[in-house]
Design an enzyme around this catalytic site. Structure first.
Site, short mmCIF file in Angstrom:
data_model
loop_
_atom_site.label_atom_id
_atom_site.label_comp_id
_atom_site.label_asym_id
_atom_site.label_seq_id
_atom_site.Cartn_x
_atom_site.Cartn_y
_atom_site.Cartn_z
CG ASP A 1 18.71 53.34 73.89
OD1 ASP A 1 19.33 52.36 74.07
OD2 ASP A 1 17.57 53.60 74.66
CG HIS B 1 10.23 59.20 73.41
ND1 HIS B 1 10.12 58.24 71.95
CD2 HIS B 1 10.54 58.09 74.42
CE1 HIS B 1 10.66 57.34 72.46
NE2 HIS B 1 10.90 56.91 73.81
CD GLN C 1 11.14 49.05 73.85
OE1 GLN C 1 11.29 49.35 73.01
NE2 GLN C 1 10.97 50.18 74.81
CE LYS D 1 14.77 50.81 74.79
NZ LYS D 1 14.65 52.06 74.01
CG ASP E 1 18.18 55.10 77.93
OD1 ASP E 1 18.90 56.15 77.70
OD2 ASP E 1 17.19 54.60 77.11
CD GLU F 1 8.72 59.44 69.28
OE1 GLU F 1 8.10 60.34 69.88
OE2 GLU F 1 9.73 59.02 69.65
CB THR G 1 24.27 52.50 73.84
OG1 THR G 1 23.19 51.74 74.34
CG2 THR G 1 23.96 53.91 73.90
CD GLU H 1 18.17 57.86 74.92
OE1 GLU H 1 18.73 58.09 75.87
OE2 GLU H 1 17.39 56.94 74.68
CD GLU I 1 14.43 54.70 72.54
OE1 GLU I 1 15.34 54.76 73.60
OE2 GLU I 1 13.50 54.40 72.56
NE ARG J 1 11.30 51.49 69.38
CZ ARG J 1 11.62 52.47 70.46
NH1 ARG J 1 11.81 52.20 71.50
NH2 ARG J 1 12.38 53.75 70.09
CA CA Z 1 16.30 55.22 75.54
#
Ligand code: CA
Length: 418
Positions: free
Chosen positions: A232, A132, A239, A252, A125, A362, A256, A200, A198, A236
């Site tokens: 993904d 971002h 993380q 993560k 990834d 975000e 996915t 992507e 996420e 948080r």
């Molecule tokens: Ca990612």
């Protein structure tokens, strides 16, 4: 390039995702048929195992489509990829001579269940969305340290987990983990409380490279087979506690999701876009040699357990700063062997505007500005029962090249002794 007309009426719908210009590759099953490769066309799927068995597709001496994944075609390389696309177009275009032979091999999409389209060899990834990276850096480290000093020079990435890459529609279990609130003295254990998405794009490596052997940007572009939408999923709170100094790990690794159809590089050719302006010159091995970005409209929908979906973000893949080819070149530079079925996540794609952000972190600015869903409830992060759906398409002249949805519903965390 205009719409190429098909004898399958639904394939000529200007807003449909699967015209003849697309021809994406998936794996499907029905009540009667075990999983097998199929090609989406309009509202139908062409059964590739049967098409090959009937002699309508004959690209190689040994069969390619008697297995429930597309890796065997991928390994054949660009000449065979092009031959297949040409043959499929001939069989499915308006006025095709062999229409009567193809018709019995079509399965209504409504009757099919979709599976993983390829075997994921390894999953890496990246972090190639500048908006971002700037937003997350601002939230985690403050505006002065938003973009790490290496970001404008290196496509930053980490080695993820292939074992938990799943196809759209697979439920996602809320992860357990270790977290520590900023004001707490000690870490604690429990279900993730800041579960996120996420948005992507996933690039699929078709042909490999050798250990110890770097590859040029043009070689890397030629090695890419196609693209999928990729979510993904991110924890948080886990993380934030674990990521220094080695980056994401548990945050993560739990899941996915990818969209079920591989949209080939060939289908996206008309939508190639130039690189963004380079604030700092890239080192020669990463310098752009042509348009290797793509104009792909992207959207995120969110639905509560009881309620309609609401679009919470819209953006475009052109917002990426590094192309998949640049990421692949950088990945192999040290001599890392790349293999057919390697999956490269682009990094979260956010635009400059508030409603163009590709993660809840975000969109809600770390939970400080909650979103309101269709049922009137508010969300800082994802709750159990919520469904998140990524959508994507390239807009052509009278047609769309669509990806199909990338969706997942969150289930409660498992019970586990503390
Ligand atoms: Ca990612």
């Amino acid at each position: 390039m205009p719409l190429t007309k098909s004898w399958i009426a639904a394939a000529n719908d200007p807003t449909g995702p699967f015209p003849l210009n697309n021809l994406p590759y998936g794996v499907f099953s029905t009540e009667e048929l075990p999983p097998r490769p199929g090609v989406a066309i309009g509202d139908m799927i062409l059964d590739m195992e049967e098409a090959e068995a009937a002699g309508l597709i004959a690209l190689t001496d040994d069969p390619l489509f008697d297995v429930p994944y597309w890796n065997e075609l991928m390994e054949e390389g660009p000449a065979v990829w092009a031959a297949l696309r040409e043959r499929l177009t001939a069989l499915l275009k308006d006025g095709a001579a062999e229409r009567e032979k193809v018709e019995p091999l079509l399965v209504p999409m409504a009757d099919a269940e979709l599976h993983m389209p390829f075997m994921v060899c390894e999953y890496t990834d990246f972090y190639a969305g500048r908006h971002h990276a700037t937003n997350v850096g601002t939230i985690f480290r403050g505006a002065e340290n938003a973009l790490p000093p290496n970001w404008l020079h290196i496509p930053i990435g980490y080695n993820g987990r292939a074992s938990t890459v799943v196809v759209s529609g697979t439920d996602i279990v809320r992860p357990l983990g270790q977290t520590k609130a900023p004001d707490a003295d000690a870490p604690s254990f429990g279900p993730c409380r800041r579960l996120d998405i996420e948005l992507e794009l996933g690039a699929i490596v078709g042909t490999g490279s050798d250990m110890g052997q770097p590859i040029t940007l043009d070689q890397a572009d030629a090695m890419i087979f196609g693209y999928v939408l990729l979510n993904d999923w991110s924890a948080r709170d886990i993380q934030a506690w674990e990521y220094q100094p080695l980056g994401p790990f548990q945050a993560k690794a739990f899941a996915t999701s990818i969209s079920p159809w591989i949209v080939t590089k060939a289908a996206l050719e008309p939508f190639r876009a130039p690189a963004p302006a380079r604030e700092k010159p890239l080192l020669p091995y990463l310098q752009d040699t042509g348009p290797m970005f793509y104009d792909i409209e992207l959207q995120v929908d969110m639905a509560p357990a009881e309620g309609e979906a609401k679009t919470i973000a819209r953006t475009n893949a052109r917002e990426l700063y590094y192309s998949a080819a640049q990421q692949l070149t950088h990945h192999a530079l040290c001599g890392c062997e790349m293999n057919p079925g390697d999956l490269l996540g682009s990094g979260t794609i956010s635009g400059p505007e508030k409603d163009q952000r590709g993660s809840l972190l975000e969109l809600t600015w770390s939970g400080k500005e909650p979103l309101h869903l269709s049922d009137g409830t508010a969300r800082s992060f994802i709750e159990d029962g919520d469904t998140l759906t990524l959508k994507g398409w390239s807009q052509g002249d009278g047609y769309r090249v669509g990806f199909g949805d990338c969706a997942g519903t969150i289930l409660p965390a498992p019970s586990f002794p503390k």
